[in-house]
Motif scaffolding. Structure first.
Motif, PDB file in Angstrom:
ATOM      1  N   ASP A  37       0.808  -1.221   0.000  1.00  0.00           N
ATOM      2  CA  ASP A  37       0.000   0.000   0.000  1.00  0.00           C
ATOM      3  C   ASP A  37       0.842   1.273   0.000  1.00  0.00           C
ATOM      4  N   ASP A  38       1.999   1.241  -0.621  1.00  0.00           N
ATOM      5  CA  ASP A  38       2.869   2.415  -0.678  1.00  0.00           C
ATOM      6  C   ASP A  38       3.476   2.502  -2.069  1.00  0.00           C
ATOM      7  N   SER A  39       3.037   3.481  -2.829  1.00  0.00           N
ATOM      8  CA  SER A  39       3.558   3.640  -4.177  1.00  0.00           C
ATOM      9  C   SER A  39       3.489   5.110  -4.579  1.00  0.00           C
ATOM     10  N   LEU A  40       4.169   5.411  -5.668  1.00  0.00           N
ATOM     11  CA  LEU A  40       4.163   6.760  -6.229  1.00  0.00           C
ATOM     12  C   LEU A  40       3.948   6.622  -7.721  1.00  0.00           C
ATOM     13  N   GLU A  41       2.949   7.299  -8.223  1.00  0.00           N
ATOM     14  CA  GLU A  41       2.673   7.279  -9.651  1.00  0.00           C
ATOM     15  C   GLU A  41       2.844   8.695 -10.171  1.00  0.00           C
ATOM     16  N   VAL A  42       3.711   8.877 -11.192  1.00  0.00           N
ATOM     17  CA  VAL A  42       4.046  10.197 -11.708  1.00  0.00           C
ATOM     18  C   VAL A  42       3.853  10.214 -13.218  1.00  0.00           C
ATOM     19  N   ARG A  43       3.255  11.284 -13.701  1.00  0.00           N
ATOM     20  CA  ARG A  43       3.115  11.515 -15.139  1.00  0.00           C
ATOM     21  C   ARG A  43       3.642  12.913 -15.403  1.00  0.00           C
ATOM     22  N   VAL A  44       4.718  13.004 -16.203  1.00  0.00           N
ATOM     23  CA  VAL A  44       5.328  14.278 -16.537  1.00  0.00           C
ATOM     24  C   VAL A  44       5.043  14.538 -18.008  1.00  0.00           C
ATOM     25  N   VAL A  45       4.445  15.698 -18.296  1.00  0.00           N
ATOM     26  CA  VAL A  45       4.077  16.042 -19.665  1.00  0.00           C
ATOM     27  C   VAL A  45       4.657  17.407 -20.004  1.00  0.00           C
ATOM     28  N   LYS A  46       5.258  17.500 -21.196  1.00  0.00           N
ATOM     29  CA  LYS A  46       5.791  18.766 -21.671  1.00  0.00           C
ATOM     30  C   LYS A  46       4.921  19.238 -22.824  1.00  0.00           C
ATOM     31  N   GLN A  47       4.434  20.467 -22.743  1.00  0.00           N
ATOM     32  CA  GLN A  47       3.627  21.015 -23.816  1.00  0.00           C
ATOM     33  C   GLN A  47       4.542  21.387 -24.966  1.00  0.00           C
ATOM     34  N   VAL A  48       4.172  20.966 -26.163  1.00  0.00           N
ATOM     35  CA  VAL A  48       4.973  21.225 -27.344  1.00  0.00           C
ATOM     36  C   VAL A  48       4.202  22.162 -28.250  1.00  0.00           C
TER      37      VAL A  48
END
Length: 161
Positions: A37-48
Motif C-alpha cells: 500500500d505504498d507507491s508513487l505514480e508520476v506523469r510528466v508532460v511537456k507542452q509542445v
C-alpha cells in the motif's frame, strides 16, 4: 522497503523532468512500488508548440505586412492557423500522410473542393492508418503539413474555407 520521504519524491520527479528534456520526449509515466500500500505514480508532460510552415504561407503573409490598413487582429489570424474557423486539426499524435501510399496522388491539394466527411489525409498512429475527414465542405486554402511529418494532438493540418 521503507517509505520514501517527500524530498526524495521531489528529487525523483525532477530527475524525470530532466530525462524528458534530455531525450526530447513529450510525456513520461512511471509508477514506483515501495511496498504494501505504498507507491508513487508520476506523469510528466511537456507542452509542445508545433510550428508549421508551408509554401502558401509566404504569399499570404506578404500582403498583410504590406497593407497599411491591416489590423493587428488580421495579422494574428495569419500567424496562428489553429485559430482559423476552417482549420482541420489533428485528433491524435502521429505521422501525417497526404496520400494513401508513397507516390500516389494526394487526397487534396490547395484549391481543391472538398465535401464534409471526405478524407483529406491520413495520420498513422501505432501502425494504424487513421483517415482524417474534412470538418466542413469548401475549398482547401492551405495545407499546413508535409507528407510524412509528425503531428501533435490539436495541431492544424489544413485550412478549408
Amino acid at each position: 522497503m521503507s517509505k520514501q520521504s517527500p524530498e526524495q519524491d521531489v528529487d525523483f520527479i525532477k530527475a524525470l523532468a530532466e530525462l524528458l528534456n534530455a531525450n526530447e520526449l513529450t510525456e513520461l509515466s512511471v509508477k514506483r512500488e515501495y511496498g504494501d500500500d505504498d507507491s508513487l505514480e508520476v506523469r510528466v508532460v511537456k507542452q509542445v508548440n508545433v510550428v508549421t510552415t508551408s509554401v502558401a504561407a509566404a504569399p499570404v503573409a506578404a500582403p498583410v505586412l504590406a497593407a497599411p490598413s491591416a489590423t493587428p487582429a488580421a495579422a494574428v489570424a495569419v500567424e496562428d492557423p489553429a485559430q482559423h474557423p476552417g482549420a482541420v486539426t489533428s485528433p491524435m499524435v502521429g505521422t501525417a500522410y497526404l496520400a494513401a501510399e508513397p507516390g500516389a496522388t494526394p487526397f487534396v491539394t490547395v484549391g481543391a473542393t472538398v465535401s464534409e466527411g471526405q478524407t483529406v489525409l491520413i495520420i498513422e498512429a501505432m501502425k494504424t492508418m487513421n483517415h482524417i475527414p474534412a470538418t466542413k465542405s469548401g475549398v482547401v486554402k492551405r495545407v499546413l503539413v508535409s507528407d510524412g511529418t509528425p503531428v501533435e494532438f490539436g495541431a492544424p493540418l489544413l485550412i478549408i474555407e
